[in-house]
Design an enzyme around this catalytic site. Structure first.
Site, PDB file in Angstrom:
ATOM      1  N   ARG A  66       0.802  -1.224   0.000  1.00 23.91           N
ATOM      2  CA  ARG A  66       0.000   0.000   0.000  1.00 23.91           C
ATOM      3  C   ARG A  66       0.836   1.275   0.000  1.00 23.91           C
ATOM      4  O   ARG A  66       0.624   2.171  -0.815  1.00 23.91           O
ATOM      5  CB  ARG A  66      -0.881   0.052   1.269  1.00 23.91           C
ATOM      6  CG  ARG A  66      -2.173  -0.695   1.175  1.00 23.91           C
ATOM      7  CD  ARG A  66      -2.557  -1.160   2.572  1.00 23.91           C
ATOM      8  NE  ARG A  66      -1.604  -2.187   2.952  1.00 23.91           N
ATOM      9  CZ  ARG A  66      -1.803  -3.480   2.755  1.00 23.91           C
ATOM     10  NH1 ARG A  66      -2.940  -3.878   2.277  1.00 23.91           N
ATOM     11  NH2 ARG A  66      -0.885  -4.375   3.064  1.00 23.91           N
ATOM     12  N   THR A  67       1.789   1.348   0.915  1.00 28.78           N
ATOM     13  CA  THR A  67       2.508   2.613   1.083  1.00 28.78           C
ATOM     14  C   THR A  67       3.298   2.950  -0.176  1.00 28.78           C
ATOM     15  O   THR A  67       3.223   4.064  -0.688  1.00 28.78           O
ATOM     16  CB  THR A  67       3.429   2.540   2.326  1.00 28.78           C
ATOM     17  OG1 THR A  67       2.634   2.145   3.435  1.00 28.78           O
ATOM     18  CG2 THR A  67       4.073   3.881   2.622  1.00 28.78           C
ATOM     19  N   LYS A  94      25.219  -4.830  -2.793  1.00 28.96           N
ATOM     20  CA  LYS A  94      26.653  -5.100  -2.963  1.00 28.96           C
ATOM     21  C   LYS A  94      27.473  -4.461  -1.842  1.00 28.96           C
ATOM     22  O   LYS A  94      28.692  -4.359  -1.947  1.00 28.96           O
ATOM     23  CB  LYS A  94      27.131  -4.544  -4.310  1.00 28.96           C
ATOM     24  CG  LYS A  94      26.488  -5.182  -5.518  1.00 28.96           C
ATOM     25  CD  LYS A  94      27.093  -4.579  -6.783  1.00 28.96           C
ATOM     26  CE  LYS A  94      26.376  -5.081  -8.015  1.00 28.96           C
ATOM     27  NZ  LYS A  94      26.746  -4.285  -9.191  1.00 28.96           N
ATOM     28  N   ARG A 116      11.685   4.121   3.243  1.00 30.55           N
ATOM     29  CA  ARG A 116      11.265   3.146   4.269  1.00 30.55           C
ATOM     30  C   ARG A 116      12.463   2.282   4.611  1.00 30.55           C
ATOM     31  O   ARG A 116      13.147   1.777   3.706  1.00 30.55           O
ATOM     32  CB  ARG A 116      10.119   2.275   3.768  1.00 30.55           C
ATOM     33  CG  ARG A 116       9.859   1.116   4.724  1.00 30.55           C
ATOM     34  CD  ARG A 116       8.631   0.334   4.388  1.00 30.55           C
ATOM     35  NE  ARG A 116       7.433   1.052   4.789  1.00 30.55           N
ATOM     36  CZ  ARG A 116       6.240   0.477   4.920  1.00 30.55           C
ATOM     37  NH1 ARG A 116       6.093  -0.797   4.682  1.00 30.55           N
ATOM     38  NH2 ARG A 116       5.192   1.188   5.279  1.00 30.55           N
ATOM     39  N   HIS A 146       5.628   6.265  11.534  1.00 33.28           N
ATOM     40  CA  HIS A 146       5.054   6.091  10.194  1.00 33.28           C
ATOM     41  C   HIS A 146       4.083   7.263  10.007  1.00 33.28           C
ATOM     42  O   HIS A 146       2.866   7.099  10.028  1.00 33.28           O
ATOM     43  CB  HIS A 146       4.350   4.742  10.125  1.00 33.28           C
ATOM     44  CG  HIS A 146       3.984   4.308   8.734  1.00 33.28           C
ATOM     45  ND1 HIS A 146       4.100   5.120   7.628  1.00 33.28           N
ATOM     46  CD2 HIS A 146       3.497   3.121   8.277  1.00 33.28           C
ATOM     47  CE1 HIS A 146       3.691   4.450   6.562  1.00 33.28           C
ATOM     48  NE2 HIS A 146       3.328   3.240   6.929  1.00 33.28           N
TER      49      HIS A 146
END
Ligand code: NCD
Length: 329
Positions: A66-67, A94, A116, A146
């Site tokens: 969703r986000t 890497k 995020r 959040h």
């Protein structure tokens, strides 16, 4: 400190990292701007030119449906160019550091990063290191915050319940590990909600939650008594060390939202969940898909709220009136 990072010297949003310390005025400005963007999503041509020429990079180091998608749709509806970095195949895999990844993307003239990360404080750390013309939105950092989720939650509450001051709101479930709950509590407090309740087993209730201005309950029926809004949370099993719930069946019996438990709340109470939901664990399907559920409207509102935050950060001053004009065009 965070506020210095988050707001410019005129008090305008430079980054969006946390709800903590944001004024009621700023929160309401975001909600009002979001309201003006709702209609954009309902048109045949779902686009306004507000952020044409701006480059936005979605940097998601943790899984998300969703986000990430609603941020991408929001950026596209504002006409920005948006790039989703696939972390699994990026140089971070890497061994490149987070800041080096950001510096390289910055060298491509990125205007805004949506970040995020599983580490609490990651978005703040990046914001502290980028030059002044680069902006950061926190899309969830560890179990810390959040803020855009909290904004879409309070937007949805206002759409259904109007003024905040008389409302009783219950937050239910794994509060201890929830960045959503922390941000929701700050938003609801700043907006002057009459009563915020936290309902959870002792093992999932943060220590001294009362200090945040929240009333704790371990009995779900007591906690739900005559509330207007029920905010359900997912059990964050990925953040738990050791067994914090006796068994899934017992958790559902005690804290799963069933029609019988929901009957303790006000008749017209709304039920919310940030997703992803665990049906049969924290919520019964009869409630999730029932008439009091506003779980899918939350997702739709998330687009307008994220458009508003990006427009206020990148749209320049006075962004709100320009956003309104663009939405009206
Ligand atoms: C939340 C998250 O990722 O913090 N979900 C979301 O953003 N919609 C809540 C969760 O994962 O339980």
């Amino acid at each position: 400190m965070t506020q210095d990072l988050q707001l410019d010297h005129n008090g305008r949003l430079k980054h969006f990292l946390t709800i903590e310390g944001l004024s009621r005025r700023t929160i309401l400005e975001i909600l009002d701007t979001a309201k003006s963007f709702i209609s954009v999503g309902e048109r045949e041509i779902k686009k306004v030119p507000l952020l044409r020429g701006k480059t936005i990079v979605n940097l998601f180091f943790e899984s998300s449906t969703r986000t990430r998608t609603t941020f991408e749709i929001a950026a596209k509806r504002l006409s920005a160019d948006v790039i989703n970095l696939n972390i699994a195949t990026s140089s971070t895999a890497k061994g490149e550091t987070l800041l080096d990844t950001v510096r390289n993307l910055e060298a491509m003239h990125t205007d805004l990063f949506v970040v995020r990360h599983k580490r609490s404080g990651a978005a703040h750390m990046i914001a502290a290191h980028v030059p002044a013309h680069v902006h950061i939105i926190n899309a969830g950092d560890g179990s810390h915050a959040h803020p855009t989720q909290a904004m879409l939650d309070v937007f949805t509450i206002r759409e259904h319940k109007g003024a905040f001051e008389k409302l009783k709101v219950a937050i239910v479930g794994d509060i201890q590990h929830s960045r959503v709950a922390r941000s929701q509590i700050h938003a609801l407090k700043t907006l002057g909600v009459a009563e915020i309740r936290a309902i959870a087993p002792r093992t999932l209730m943060p220590i001294a939650v009362e200090r945040l201005g929240v009333m704790p309950f371990t009995d779900m029926r007591e906690g739900l008594d005559s509330v207007d809004v029920v905010l359900m949370l997912r059990l964050q099993t990925e953040r738990m060390t050791g067994a914090l719930i006796p068994s899934e069946q017992e958790y559902f019996n005690l804290y799963g939202l069933t029609p019988a438990k929901l009957a303790c709340a006000k008749k017209d109470a709304i039920v919310m969940h940030p997703g992803p939901m665990n049906r049969g664990l924290e919520i019964d399907s009869a409630v999730a898909d029932g008439p009091q559920s506003v779980i899918l409207p939350q997702v739709t509102n998330g687009i307008a709220v994220r458009m508003a935050i990006m427009a206020l950060i990148l749209g320049g001053s006075p962004a709100e009136s320009r956003a309104r004009r663009a939405a009206d065009a």
